[in-house]
Write a protein that holds these residues in place. Sequence first.
Motif, short mmCIF file in Angstrom:
data_model
loop_
_atom_site.label_atom_id
_atom_site.label_comp_id
_atom_site.label_asym_id
_atom_site.label_seq_id
_atom_site.Cartn_x
_atom_site.Cartn_y
_atom_site.Cartn_z
N PHE A 190 0.80 -1.21 0.00
CA PHE A 190 0.00 0.00 0.00
C PHE A 190 0.84 1.28 0.00
CE2 PHE A 190 -2.53 -3.07 2.70
CZ PHE A 190 -3.34 -3.49 1.66
N LEU A 191 2.14 1.15 0.27
CA LEU A 191 2.97 2.33 0.48
C LEU A 191 3.84 2.70 -0.71
CD1 LEU A 191 4.15 1.81 4.17
CD2 LEU A 191 2.03 2.78 3.31
N GLY A 192 3.79 1.90 -1.77
CA GLY A 192 4.65 2.15 -2.92
C GLY A 192 4.04 3.09 -3.93
N TYR A 193 4.71 3.19 -5.08
CA TYR A 193 4.27 4.07 -6.16
C TYR A 193 3.33 3.29 -7.08
CZ TYR A 193 7.88 7.39 -4.78
OH TYR A 193 8.65 8.30 -4.09
N HIS A 194 2.04 3.51 -6.92
CA HIS A 194 1.04 2.83 -7.75
C HIS A 194 -0.07 3.83 -8.08
CE1 HIS A 194 2.91 -0.96 -6.53
NE2 HIS A 194 2.76 -0.61 -5.27
N GLU A 195 -0.63 3.70 -9.28
CA GLU A 195 -1.81 4.47 -9.60
C GLU A 195 -2.98 3.95 -8.77
OE1 GLU A 195 -2.05 7.12 -11.32
OE2 GLU A 195 -0.03 7.14 -12.18
N GLU A 196 -3.17 2.61 -8.83
CA GLU A 196 -4.23 1.96 -8.07
C GLU A 196 -3.81 0.53 -7.77
OE1 GLU A 196 -7.82 2.07 -10.32
OE2 GLU A 196 -8.36 4.11 -9.71
N ILE A 197 -4.42 -0.04 -6.74
CA ILE A 197 -4.27 -1.46 -6.44
C ILE A 197 -5.68 -2.03 -6.31
CG2 ILE A 197 -3.38 -3.21 -4.85
CD1 ILE A 197 -1.31 -1.19 -3.93
N ASP A 198 -6.06 -2.90 -7.24
CA ASP A 198 -7.40 -3.48 -7.25
C ASP A 198 -8.48 -2.39 -7.23
OD1 ASP A 198 -6.33 -6.04 -7.27
OD2 ASP A 198 -6.34 -6.19 -5.08
N GLY A 199 -8.24 -1.33 -8.01
CA GLY A 199 -9.22 -0.28 -8.12
C GLY A 199 -9.19 0.76 -7.01
N VAL A 200 -8.27 0.64 -6.06
CA VAL A 200 -8.18 1.57 -4.93
C VAL A 200 -6.88 2.37 -5.04
CG1 VAL A 200 -8.13 1.84 -2.42
CG2 VAL A 200 -9.50 0.01 -3.46
N SER A 201 -6.98 3.69 -4.93
CA SER A 201 -5.80 4.56 -4.93
C SER A 201 -5.44 4.90 -3.49
CB SER A 201 -6.09 5.84 -5.72
OG SER A 201 -5.01 6.75 -5.59
N TYR A 202 -4.17 4.71 -3.14
CA TYR A 202 -3.71 4.95 -1.76
C TYR A 202 -2.89 6.23 -1.64
CZ TYR A 202 -5.22 0.18 -0.90
OH TYR A 202 -5.99 -0.96 -0.78
N GLY A 203 -2.77 6.98 -2.73
CA GLY A 203 -1.87 8.13 -2.74
C GLY A 203 -2.22 9.25 -1.78
N LYS A 204 -3.50 9.38 -1.41
CA LYS A 204 -3.90 10.48 -0.52
C LYS A 204 -3.87 10.06 0.95
CE LYS A 204 -6.62 13.69 -2.26
NZ LYS A 204 -7.85 14.44 -2.60
N ALA A 205 -3.60 8.79 1.22
CA ALA A 205 -3.54 8.32 2.61
C ALA A 205 -2.25 8.80 3.26
CB ALA A 205 -3.63 6.80 2.66
N ILE A 206 -2.29 8.91 4.59
CA ILE A 206 -1.13 9.34 5.37
C ILE A 206 -0.85 8.30 6.45
CG2 ILE A 206 -0.18 11.14 6.88
CD1 ILE A 206 -2.01 13.14 5.47
N PHE A 207 0.40 7.87 6.56
CA PHE A 207 0.81 6.90 7.57
C PHE A 207 1.87 7.54 8.47
CE2 PHE A 207 -0.88 4.48 4.10
CZ PHE A 207 -1.45 3.34 4.66
N ILE A 208 1.64 7.43 9.78
CA ILE A 208 2.59 7.97 10.76
C ILE A 208 2.97 6.86 11.74
CG2 ILE A 208 2.99 9.67 12.58
CD1 ILE A 208 0.96 11.49 11.26
N PHE A 209 4.27 6.65 11.93
CA PHE A 209 4.77 5.67 12.87
C PHE A 209 5.43 6.39 14.05
CE2 PHE A 209 5.10 3.72 8.60
CZ PHE A 209 4.18 2.69 8.76
N LEU A 210 5.07 6.00 15.26
CA LEU A 210 5.63 6.61 16.47
C LEU A 210 6.56 5.61 17.13
CD1 LEU A 210 2.33 8.17 17.93
CD2 LEU A 210 3.85 9.07 16.14
N ASN A 211 7.81 6.01 17.33
CA ASN A 211 8.83 5.05 17.74
C ASN A 211 9.79 5.66 18.76
OD1 ASN A 211 10.51 2.77 17.69
ND2 ASN A 211 10.28 2.54 15.48
N ASN A 212 9.91 5.02 19.92
CA ASN A 212 10.93 5.46 20.89
C ASN A 212 12.32 5.05 20.43
OD1 ASN A 212 8.97 6.53 22.54
ND2 ASN A 212 8.90 4.78 23.93
N ALA A 213 12.40 3.99 19.61
CA ALA A 213 13.68 3.54 19.08
C ALA A 213 14.28 4.65 18.24
CB ALA A 213 13.49 2.29 18.23
N GLY A 214 15.58 4.84 18.38
CA GLY A 214 16.26 5.94 17.71
C GLY A 214 16.37 7.17 18.58
#
Length: 333
Positions: A190-214
């Motif tokens: 879902f996070l790569g460069y694709h126009e659509e996957i099975d008719g669904v576009s994921y380009g406008k979605a936002i993913f945030i990861f919160l990590n104490n590591a680092g």
Amino acid sequence: MKLTNAAVFFSLVPTLTPALDPLSTSIFMGGAAVAWQLLSPDSWLKCSLLECCNMKDTLNLSVMKMDLDQKVFGQHLAIQIVLRALSANMRSKQPRKPLVMSFHGWTGTGKTFVSSIIAENLYQLNTARQRFVHHFSTVLHFPHLSHIQLYKEQLQNWIRGNVSACPRSLFIFSEMDQMPHGLIDSIVPFLGYHEEIDGVSYGKAIFIFLNNAGGDKVTEIALDYWRSLKRREDIPMKKLQSLLSEEIFRNRNSGFFHSQLIQKNLIDYFIPFLPLEYKHVRECVRQELRGQGHPEDEDLIAEIALAMTDYPSEERLYSSKGCKTVPSRVTLS
């Protein structure tokens, strides 16, 4: 309902209303207009009264910058990158790749707080739209290592279903340092460069990861700058991003240990949250006093901030818990 359907609908209205008096006709037409607004998928009225997705971006970056500047302390680097990342993502009408950000730093430095400010500004017109913010807690949602295959399937289905319903969905993953190894790789497609996957576009979605590591690495660099009599504002962003990427890839406690997300360069921004100094904790205490309706007692502010500034043991430059325990300390005082 398409626009053409609406034209047909309203073309039939006169045939339905000839026997009505003018008042009844006005009421009927008004009701028809309201019904059309509620049936239309992009209707402003439907979005105001009911739960609907923000199909049209309403994020005001100036307002968001003001929120971050006024409420988040000591995180100039994080604020700059977040605003730049969101601005770039919003400029594109059809992004080919979702925006993926990974926040790294000690507890209490503002990672969760910044993600909540992003959510509030993305869906500012209606609190019901918060249903398009999806928060995954590793401890709560993925507690059993033996169920990792089930979690992978559930996570993929959840993301696919929610982005189908709302392209501008926000996914926040907290406690990434406790994420079972390999689980997060299930969302790689879902996070790569694709126009659509099975008719669904994921380009406008936002993913945030919160990590104490680092966080230790970020603190180490900040401390080195301080000991070299250099300002934390001069820490180069590119250097930190590169070091964070390498650190969490090798770190078994990062959730990204040997992860394909890093190998395939799917994380757009590794965002450092610097350790908080005495002056930053003071501002946290001041803000909490206001929030609890107390007067801003400068002696009390200094007392609490000084007690929380405890790292390293000799210099006592940073708060090892950030501003995490400020609310309880203010309440007890």
